[in-house]
Design a protein around this motif. Structure first.
Motif: not given
Length: 159
Positions: A46-47, A49-52, A104, A145, A149
């Motif tokens: 998951f990490i 995927e979001h921080d490729e 993926r 979110s 941020q």
């Protein structure tokens, strides 16, 4: 049930119910097998995927782990074909981590199985309850979110 004209629940009560819902989701999602990966390996995926393209140290920090432990997690994920490593453009000694196409696909199929488990529960709810849930969860996601941020901005300023 709390309506828009009814009493406003205290954040402590909402937090308690949210935690209970999260635990129930974990149980429902646990029925959708994550084999051949462990919960820790799934978190890595998951990490990524979001921080490729992050490096091992950044991934270890995100996991609250050590680089050697994180490297072993990634070794196992690479062995099943879910993670790929590539040399960094910045440093020859640094490797960047990516989800493979197979990784993926695994996440997409896992999400689909989890969504079906949740849909079975949602079908038992009245339509008004589902509408209220969508409204509440949308507001929760927006607030979470924004807080994340804001936390990222604080982390950057303190670095």
């Amino acid at each position: 049930m709390v309506t828009s004209s009814g009493p406003r629940p205290h954040p402590n009560e909402v937090a308690r119910v949210t935690a209970e819902a999260a635990e129930l989701l974990e149980i429902l999602w646990g029925r959708a097998s994550t084999a051949p990966v462990s919960a820790s390996q799934l978190r890595v995926m998951f990490i990524l995927e979001h921080d490729e393209g992050i490096n091992l140290r950044t991934l270890a920090d995100a996991l609250g782990s050590t680089p050697p432990s994180t490297s072993r997690l990634c070794d196992r994920l690479q062995a099943v074909g879910y993670v790929e490593r590539a040399p960094s453009d910045v440093s020859r000694r640094e490797l960047r981590l990516f989800l493979s196409p197979r990784g993926r696909t695994f996440l997409a199929e896992l999400r689909e199985r989890r969504e079906h488990a949740v849909e079975a529960v949602l079908e038992q709810m009245p339509a008004a309850g589902r509408a209220a849930l969508v409204e509440g969860l949308s507001a929760f996601c927006a607030a979470a979110s924004a807080q994340l941020q804001e936390g990222d901005a604080v982390d950057v300023r303190s670095a």
